[in-house]
Design a protein around this motif. Structure first.
Motif, short mmCIF file in Angstrom:
data_model
loop_
_atom_site.label_atom_id
_atom_site.label_comp_id
_atom_site.label_asym_id
_atom_site.label_seq_id
_atom_site.Cartn_x
_atom_site.Cartn_y
_atom_site.Cartn_z
N GLY A 109 0.81 -1.20 0.00
CA GLY A 109 0.00 0.00 0.00
C GLY A 109 0.84 1.26 0.00
N ASP A 110 0.18 2.41 -0.06
CA ASP A 110 0.88 3.68 -0.16
C ASP A 110 1.39 4.22 1.17
N THR A 111 0.94 3.65 2.28
CA THR A 111 1.38 4.11 3.60
C THR A 111 2.21 3.02 4.27
N GLU A 112 3.44 3.34 4.61
CA GLU A 112 4.30 2.39 5.31
C GLU A 112 3.98 2.44 6.80
N LEU A 113 3.86 1.27 7.40
CA LEU A 113 3.56 1.16 8.82
C LEU A 113 4.79 0.70 9.58
N PRO A 114 4.95 1.17 10.82
CA PRO A 114 6.12 0.73 11.61
C PRO A 114 6.02 -0.74 11.96
N VAL A 115 7.18 -1.38 12.04
CA VAL A 115 7.29 -2.80 12.37
C VAL A 115 8.24 -2.96 13.54
N ARG A 116 7.84 -3.76 14.53
CA ARG A 116 8.75 -4.12 15.63
C ARG A 116 8.96 -5.62 15.60
N SER A 117 10.23 -6.02 15.68
CA SER A 117 10.56 -7.44 15.61
C SER A 117 11.50 -7.81 16.74
N CYS A 118 11.40 -9.06 17.17
CA CYS A 118 12.34 -9.58 18.16
C CYS A 118 12.47 -11.07 17.96
N GLY A 119 13.57 -11.62 18.47
CA GLY A 119 13.82 -13.04 18.35
C GLY A 119 15.07 -13.32 17.53
N ASP A 120 15.45 -14.57 17.48
CA ASP A 120 16.66 -15.02 16.79
C ASP A 120 16.49 -14.83 15.28
N GLY A 121 17.16 -13.81 14.73
CA GLY A 121 17.08 -13.52 13.31
C GLY A 121 16.30 -12.27 12.98
N ALA A 122 15.74 -11.58 13.99
CA ALA A 122 14.93 -10.39 13.74
C ALA A 122 15.77 -9.25 13.18
N ASP A 123 15.16 -8.46 12.32
CA ASP A 123 15.78 -7.24 11.77
C ASP A 123 17.10 -7.50 11.08
N GLY A 124 17.17 -8.56 10.36
CA GLY A 124 18.38 -8.88 9.62
C GLY A 124 18.16 -10.10 8.76
N LEU A 125 18.30 -11.26 9.37
CA LEU A 125 17.99 -12.49 8.66
C LEU A 125 16.53 -12.50 8.23
N VAL A 126 15.64 -12.06 9.12
CA VAL A 126 14.22 -11.90 8.80
C VAL A 126 13.92 -10.41 8.72
N GLN A 127 13.36 -9.99 7.61
CA GLN A 127 12.97 -8.60 7.42
C GLN A 127 11.48 -8.53 7.10
N ALA A 128 10.89 -7.38 7.41
CA ALA A 128 9.46 -7.19 7.16
C ALA A 128 9.23 -5.78 6.65
N TRP A 129 8.23 -5.66 5.81
CA TRP A 129 7.82 -4.37 5.25
C TRP A 129 6.30 -4.34 5.29
N ALA A 130 5.74 -3.45 6.08
CA ALA A 130 4.29 -3.42 6.31
C ALA A 130 3.70 -2.15 5.71
N SER A 131 2.45 -2.27 5.23
CA SER A 131 1.84 -1.14 4.55
C SER A 131 0.32 -1.18 4.70
N ARG A 132 -0.28 -0.01 4.45
CA ARG A 132 -1.75 0.12 4.46
C ARG A 132 -2.20 0.76 3.16
N HIS A 133 -3.25 0.20 2.57
CA HIS A 133 -3.86 0.77 1.37
C HIS A 133 -4.85 1.86 1.76
N ALA A 134 -5.21 2.65 0.77
CA ALA A 134 -6.16 3.75 1.02
C ALA A 134 -7.51 3.25 1.50
N ASP A 135 -7.89 2.03 1.11
CA ASP A 135 -9.18 1.49 1.53
C ASP A 135 -9.14 0.80 2.89
N GLY A 136 -7.98 0.85 3.55
CA GLY A 136 -7.83 0.24 4.86
C GLY A 136 -7.25 -1.15 4.87
N GLY A 137 -7.15 -1.77 3.70
CA GLY A 137 -6.51 -3.08 3.63
C GLY A 137 -5.03 -3.00 3.96
N LEU A 138 -4.47 -4.13 4.39
CA LEU A 138 -3.06 -4.18 4.77
C LEU A 138 -2.31 -5.18 3.89
#
Length: 655
Positions: free
Chosen positions: A514-543
């Motif tokens: 979607g057009d709006t990037e949402l913040p992501v918090r990660s923890c655990g073995d591999g977080a924020d490196g080996l495992v990455q995430a990119w979260a977003s919201r569409h204008a209609d509210g879908g994610l």
């Protein structure tokens, strides 16, 4: 540790640090449908291999390069199958180079050397973290990091840090918790993949020959139409618009004759696909070349300086004026780029000073026609000559509207400090070539690990570059000869025959954010490196949330079970609609896996072509999340390499 040393890039295995490099044990090309190597392709590959590692000029920038201190705050944390390093940013650094040394009795035993993740190009990374999966499980290492102020110079190494030995996998995959707040205000989501894609020279759009029984021009155009329709790509950058196969320049009785009929034909086709060209001004027409026998590629692009600088400027002015006359003010939105990778000898037969003259003469000729047209460079290999061009422009007043360069095998460096330091803070940054490897015919191009590489690079570049152009759209590509078989390690995102490779699927997944990037918090073995995430919201509210497991380490391109992770994705305040999961890994959407199971030879049979279409789409499967306290949780098993796109439908109508 003190001192500065050369080579933020890696010069290994007989290769250069730029793009489009030598073959990696695969055939350099094939006679269409036959799988044999044509003489032209064989000659081109031999010439390429001899010259690709040689720079036109080994010097870096000519002005003052800052003497950067090493990064502070280095930490190294071992997890299953990997070590994650992080450090504090260094002002004016364009990147960082991670070094490692073996340990003996708890102390470094031997010199520190750059960690080689086998990307085949610049090893420095732009981010303040790095995941090392190249070590031996159970063996501790010492790490140190240096800041990189310019690609040919590496700063002093910081104090070493010892990492505990990464444990081997001996149980179920560790769990990484990923949390997303769907109601957060968010920020605009940047899409560096959208402005531009690379392509074979556009004269191939006119080619009626076949490769693998498929017509070259028609399939190349179909691939470009597809990236426009499904990914939203806006422009195409390709080599050789001034090559003699389009007949732009000849001399009759010693007088120049310009003919842009061929250029019109290919640009008309491109524009009919909804795409605009990035006009790479090159190579040199033979009749205008000082040394017409100095060439590159199987199609013999002439890499010589002009024999007459005034006639070169006249040709550039005539081309730009013609394009404005034919296509109107739309041309004011096109980018004009000077040459390709002149810092490699294989692409430029002159000196660096002659190329700086070429840049200035060309850029001024473009501006003579209309000052509003954007022009830039240096279009260099491995981020080279950026400082040198900007220093030249600052000294001479040569126009630079954008800075363009190329790297492979790592996320693109952060050149914003360079632009600020040299007085060009408002110039756009266009990485007009980028990819998982600079090597022709490399198997990493075809499989799923290249898809996770693409996602990581785009995520890193978002917000700091104006374009990150993947090289290239289609396997109809013949710099060193035509494809000898379906899966030949070609640069293309789409195969001959029009089957999506995993890298193309990754782009399609990015296009579903979607057009709006949402913040992501990660923890655990591999977080924020080996495992990455990119979260977003569409204008209609879908994610839409992308989660992937990846490493830059190309020795893991076929996957490593130790790097798989169980991901617990928790979304607070979600829209409450249905949830679907789309997977991309070696078992989902990987044409190499399917081709292996089908027993595809050099080229598929008619029945195999039909069966391979199953890899051309990624089905979305419905899942039922666990919902408690307004938080929806989805459990995912993500292999390495592997990607999961989780989509939450928008809320239904009320009332």
């Amino acid at each position: 540790m003190t001192g500065r040393h050369e080579a933020a890039g890696h010069r290994g295995a007989g290769r250069g640090a730029g793009s489009d490099h030598e073959g990696a044990g695969h055939g350099a090309g094939g006679d269409h449908d036959a799988g044999t190597v044509p003489a032209a392709g064989d000659d081109a590959r031999g010439d390429w291999t001899r010259r690709i590692a040689r720079r036109s000029d080994e010097r870096g920038a000519t002005g003052g390069i800052p003497d950067l201190p090493p990064p502070a705050g280095l930490t190294a944390v071992a997890g299953v199958g990997h070590v994650r390093l992080s450090w504090s940013p260094v002002p004016d650094a364009v990147g960082y180079l991670v070094h490692r040394a073996p340990l003996r009795d708890g102390r470094p035993a031997g010199p520190f050397a750059p960690v080689d993740h086998q990307g085949g190009d610049v090893l420095a990374v732009p981010d303040t973290w790095y995941v090392d999966t190249t070590g031996e499980p159970g063996r501790p290492y010492a790490y140190a990091v240096a800041a990189v102020p310019e690609v040919t110079v590496t700063g002093a190494l910081g104090d070493p840090v010892v990492a505990a030995a990464p444990p081997a996998a001996d149980g179920p995959p560790p769990t990484v918790d990923v949390r997303v707040d769907a109601a957060a205000p968010g920020t605009p989501l940047h899409r560096p993949w959208q402005p531009m894609i690379g392509s074979e020279r556009l004269s191939q759009l006119l080619c009626a020959d076949t490769t693998g029984g498929r017509e070259i021009g028609a399939e190349l155009l179909a691939a470009l139409r597809r990236v426009r329709a499904e990914v939203g790509v806006e422009a195409v950058r390709a080599h050789a618009i001034l090559h003699d196969d389009l007949g732009v320049y000849r001399e009759v009785d010693g007088r120049p004759v310009h003919d842009f009929t061929g250029v019109d034909r290919v640009y008309d086709l491109l524009l009919s696909a909804g795409l605009r060209p990035v006009v790479e001004i090159g190579f040199m027409p033979r009749d205008l070349a000082r040394d017409p026998e100095r060439t590159v590629f199987a199609y013999r692009g002439v890499i010589s300086p002009p024999k007459d600088w005034d006639r070169w400027a006249e040709l550039v002015r005539a081309l730009v004026a013609h394009l404005l006359d034919r296509y109107g003010e739309a041309v004011l939105g096109w980018d004009f780029e000077v040459w390709n990778e002149a810092n490699l000898e294989v692409f430029w037969a002159g000196t660096r000073e002659e190329w700086m003259r070429l840049y200035e003469v060309t850029a001024r000729a473009v501006k003579d026609v209309d000052d509003r047209i954007a022009v830039g460079g240096p279009s260099s290999a491995a981020a080279g000559w950026v400082d040198a061009l900007l220093e030249h422009a600052a000294r001479t007043g040569a126009p630079v509207d954008f800075v363009s360069t190329h790297t492979y095998g790592s996320p693109p460096l952060d050149l914003r400090p360079t632009l600020r330091r040299l007085g060009f803070p408002h110039a756009r940054l266009l990485w007009t070539e980028w990819g998982v490897t600079p090597t022709h015919f490399h198997p990493v191009n075809d499989g799923a690990s290249a898809a996770t590489f693409l996602l990581g690079g785009m995520r890193s570049a978002a917000g700091r570059v104006d374009a990150l152009s993947y090289w290239v759209a289609s396997d109809h590509f013949e710099e060193l000869g035509r494809p000898p078989r379906l899966l030949h390690g070609g640069f293309g995102l789409i195969t001959v025959g029009g089957i999506a490779k995993p890298r193309y699927h990754a782009l399609r997944m990015l296009a579903r954010l979607g057009d709006t990037e949402l913040p992501v918090r990660s923890c655990g073995d591999g977080a924020d490196g080996l495992v990455q995430a990119w979260a977003s919201r569409h204008a209609d509210g879908g994610l839409a949330v992308l989660v992937w497991a990846s490493t830059l380490d190309q020795s893991k391109r076929d996957g490593d079970p130790a790097l798989a992770r169980r991901v617990r994705l928790s979304v607070a305040g979600g829209p409450g609609g249905g949830v679907t999961v789309t997977r991309l890994d070696r078992e989902h959407g990987d044409v190499t896996t399917l081709a292996g199971r089908l027993g595809v030879g050099d080229w598929p049979t008619d029945g195999q072509w039909d069966a391979l279409r199953a890899a051309d789409t990624l089905p979305a499967e419905p899942v039922e999340p666990d919902v408690a306290g307004g938080v929806a949780t989805v459990e995912l098993l993500v292999p390495q390499p592997g990607v999961v796109l989780v989509e939450f439908a928008p809320p239904g109508p009320t009332g």
